[in-house]
Design a protein around this motif. Sequence first.
Motif, PDB file in Angstrom:
ATOM      1  N   GLY A 195      -8.469   2.811   1.522  1.00 17.16           N
ATOM      2  CA  GLY A 195      -7.154   2.434   2.041  1.00 17.16           C
ATOM      3  C   GLY A 195      -6.126   2.990   1.074  1.00 17.16           C
ATOM      4  O   GLY A 195      -6.371   4.019   0.424  1.00 17.16           O
ATOM      5  N   ASP A 196      -4.980   2.337   0.931  1.00 13.42           N
ATOM      6  CA  ASP A 196      -4.034   2.747  -0.103  1.00 13.42           C
ATOM      7  C   ASP A 196      -4.453   2.064  -1.393  1.00 13.42           C
ATOM      8  O   ASP A 196      -4.595   0.849  -1.436  1.00 13.42           O
ATOM      9  N   LEU A 197      -4.662   2.859  -2.432  1.00 10.25           N
ATOM     10  CA  LEU A 197      -5.168   2.329  -3.695  1.00 10.25           C
ATOM     11  C   LEU A 197      -3.998   2.048  -4.635  1.00 10.25           C
ATOM     12  O   LEU A 197      -3.150   2.924  -4.847  1.00 10.25           O
ATOM     13  N   GLY A 198      -3.964   0.838  -5.173  1.00  5.24           N
ATOM     14  CA  GLY A 198      -2.830   0.422  -6.006  1.00  5.24           C
ATOM     15  C   GLY A 198      -2.926   0.876  -7.444  1.00  5.24           C
ATOM     16  O   GLY A 198      -3.699   1.775  -7.775  1.00  5.24           O
ATOM     17  N   VAL A 259       9.011  -4.974   2.684  1.00 10.60           N
ATOM     18  CA  VAL A 259       7.739  -5.635   2.406  1.00 10.60           C
ATOM     19  C   VAL A 259       7.025  -4.886   1.285  1.00 10.60           C
ATOM     20  O   VAL A 259       6.613  -3.740   1.453  1.00 10.60           O
ATOM     21  N   GLY A 260       6.912  -5.524   0.148  1.00 10.91           N
ATOM     22  CA  GLY A 260       6.236  -4.911  -0.992  1.00 10.91           C
ATOM     23  C   GLY A 260       7.256  -4.525  -2.046  1.00 10.91           C
ATOM     24  O   GLY A 260       7.428  -5.199  -3.056  1.00 10.91           O
ATOM     25  N   ARG A 261       8.007  -3.446  -1.799  1.00  7.18           N
ATOM     26  CA  ARG A 261       8.945  -2.955  -2.802  1.00  7.18           C
ATOM     27  C   ARG A 261      10.048  -3.970  -3.090  1.00  7.18           C
ATOM     28  O   ARG A 261      10.413  -4.211  -4.244  1.00  7.18           O
ATOM     29  N   THR A 262      10.605  -4.592  -2.055  1.00  7.88           N
ATOM     30  CA  THR A 262      11.670  -5.572  -2.270  1.00  7.88           C
ATOM     31  C   THR A 262      11.178  -6.726  -3.142  1.00  7.88           C
ATOM     32  O   THR A 262      11.873  -7.150  -4.068  1.00  7.88           O
ATOM     33  N   GLN A 263       9.969  -7.218  -2.878  1.00  7.36           N
ATOM     34  CA  GLN A 263       9.456  -8.342  -3.677  1.00  7.36           C
ATOM     35  C   GLN A 263       9.244  -7.930  -5.138  1.00  7.36           C
ATOM     36  O   GLN A 263       9.482  -8.724  -6.051  1.00  7.36           O
ATOM     37  N   THR A 264       8.821  -6.677  -5.365  1.00 10.84           N
ATOM     38  CA  THR A 264       8.644  -6.195  -6.738  1.00 10.84           C
ATOM     39  C   THR A 264       9.990  -6.165  -7.463  1.00 10.84           C
ATOM     40  O   THR A 264      10.117  -6.642  -8.596  1.00 10.84           O
ATOM     41  N   VAL A 265      11.012  -5.602  -6.798  1.00 13.29           N
ATOM     42  CA  VAL A 265      12.339  -5.499  -7.414  1.00 13.29           C
ATOM     43  C   VAL A 265      12.898  -6.896  -7.702  1.00 13.29           C
ATOM     44  O   VAL A 265      13.412  -7.173  -8.793  1.00 13.29           O
ATOM     45  N   LEU A 413       8.051   2.452  -9.699  1.00 19.25           N
ATOM     46  CA  LEU A 413       7.689   1.254  -8.939  1.00 19.25           C
ATOM     47  C   LEU A 413       6.711   1.549  -7.806  1.00 19.25           C
ATOM     48  O   LEU A 413       6.434   0.683  -6.983  1.00 19.25           O
ATOM     49  N   SER A 414       6.188   2.755  -7.761  1.00 20.46           N
ATOM     50  CA  SER A 414       5.240   3.089  -6.710  1.00 20.46           C
ATOM     51  C   SER A 414       4.064   2.125  -6.740  1.00 20.46           C
ATOM     52  O   SER A 414       3.613   1.718  -7.805  1.00 20.46           O
ATOM     53  N   SER A 415       3.563   1.773  -5.560  1.00 21.58           N
ATOM     54  CA  SER A 415       2.392   0.887  -5.505  1.00 21.58           C
ATOM     55  C   SER A 415       1.126   1.684  -5.200  1.00 21.58           C
ATOM     56  O   SER A 415       0.104   1.130  -4.822  1.00 21.58           O
ATOM     57  N   HIS A 416       1.207   3.027  -5.357  1.00 25.41           N
ATOM     58  CA  HIS A 416       0.025   3.886  -5.201  1.00 25.41           C
ATOM     59  C   HIS A 416      -0.428   4.370  -6.581  1.00 25.41           C
ATOM     60  O   HIS A 416       0.396   4.689  -7.437  1.00 25.41           O
TER      61      HIS A 416
END
Length: 472
Positions: A195-198, A259-265, A413-416
Amino acid sequence: MTTKHKQVVDPTVTFWGAARTVTGSMHQLDAGGRTMLLDCGLFQGHREESRRRNQEFPFRPKDIDAVLLSHAHIDHSGNLPNLVRQGFAGPVYCTPATRALAAVMLGDAAKIQEEDAAYLNRKRQKGDPKVEPLYDGRDVYRTLHQLEAVPYDTPTAVGKGVELTFVDAGHLLGSAMIGLRLDGPSGERRLTVTGDLGRRGLPILRDPAAVPPADLLISESTYGGQTHEPVDETAERLGRVVRETVARGGKLLIPAFSVGRTQTVVYFLHQLVKAGRLPDIPIYVDSPLAARATEVFRAHPECFNDETLRLLQADPDLFGERRIRYVENVNDSIALNGRSESCVIVAASGMCEAGRILHHLKHNIEDPRNTVLIVGFQAPNTLGRRLVERRPEVRILGRTFALKAEVVVLNGLSSHADHAELLRDLGPLAGTARHVRLVHGEPERAEALAAALRTTGFADVVIPDRGDHVTA
Ligand SMILES: [Zn+2]
């Protein structure tokens, strides 16, 4: 249904999406006399091509027995309601958090599909056929009933001779690598789909688990050949950008995926405020989708890393509910533009092509005191990319504006996983994985990863084209 007449063959995967590109993840797995899909994502590109690619499946949806879903991002899950609309009636296996996130994301996607069709119908010439949305809210409702939650690290039979285990991919709340044990005429075969690997060190989420051993490994390759800035340095720079903007009396605009990036920021901003390292200014998250997604994050602490769980015990205000204001209502969103004091506005959408960020950009980019902070990938031909290129003038909602605000790009901040992280995570499978197929990457990125894998002991590393297949 023709299942019982299907010939039993060794497990075979056919690549229908994310082949030499990064969107529309969808692969067909034939194993144990069953046909399954690995993800069912939306293809995103030019409007006409996207419509056609998403509309027409290269198989009959009612012949699919099950879908194995890696995570809720739309490029992996977004065509499921269309699959259901066209006759798919089987289960969609995913983690509990993915099921909850998919509910908010697919609901939002249906709204966009319906608005898109309405727009095209308004522009329609006399005699043109009426444009139907790809799917609507009713299709999403039916799809959600087909989602079956399977927790991490829990081997589960999903068919005769097909055992599924989800392991944490560390990419998004609920994201999973798909590990499969498959019986075939030539014996058992193991298949792993990353899948997408973090990445290691992302806030909130656990680091990716070990990649399950496999005879056939299907890996993403988004950032092959590229290096990300470390996560902690990025948090530091984020704080610095806020302080500099406030010092000159400006506003900070952050376009971000909801979804994802906003929560990280938001997590980083809140931690900086708590540590006394940011001035006490209002922080707005201007996206109803982000507000709903943040609720899902709060409801799934089983996905959190140890540090986040510790913080949560000391202070339940993990995403700064008391300080950070979530703007639901359109009028409240518009009212933000009337305020003159320094503030941070995180708004949808990520590439500045649509959504509430457009109004904030329109009102703020001609003022040199303000900053636009870019925290994600900006595709060519988007407003986001033109901002990154610092064009002197940009067009927003049909009008030309001078770009005088400062533009800052944060790449960390990439999640990949980046190149080195992919090599480290996939490395233990060298010598045992007999076939490797690289998907979810532009050709140049996938080639860079393929070359490195070949030099580190992997055999048969191939970047498949759409329609290619491989037998495990
Ligand atoms: Zn993803």
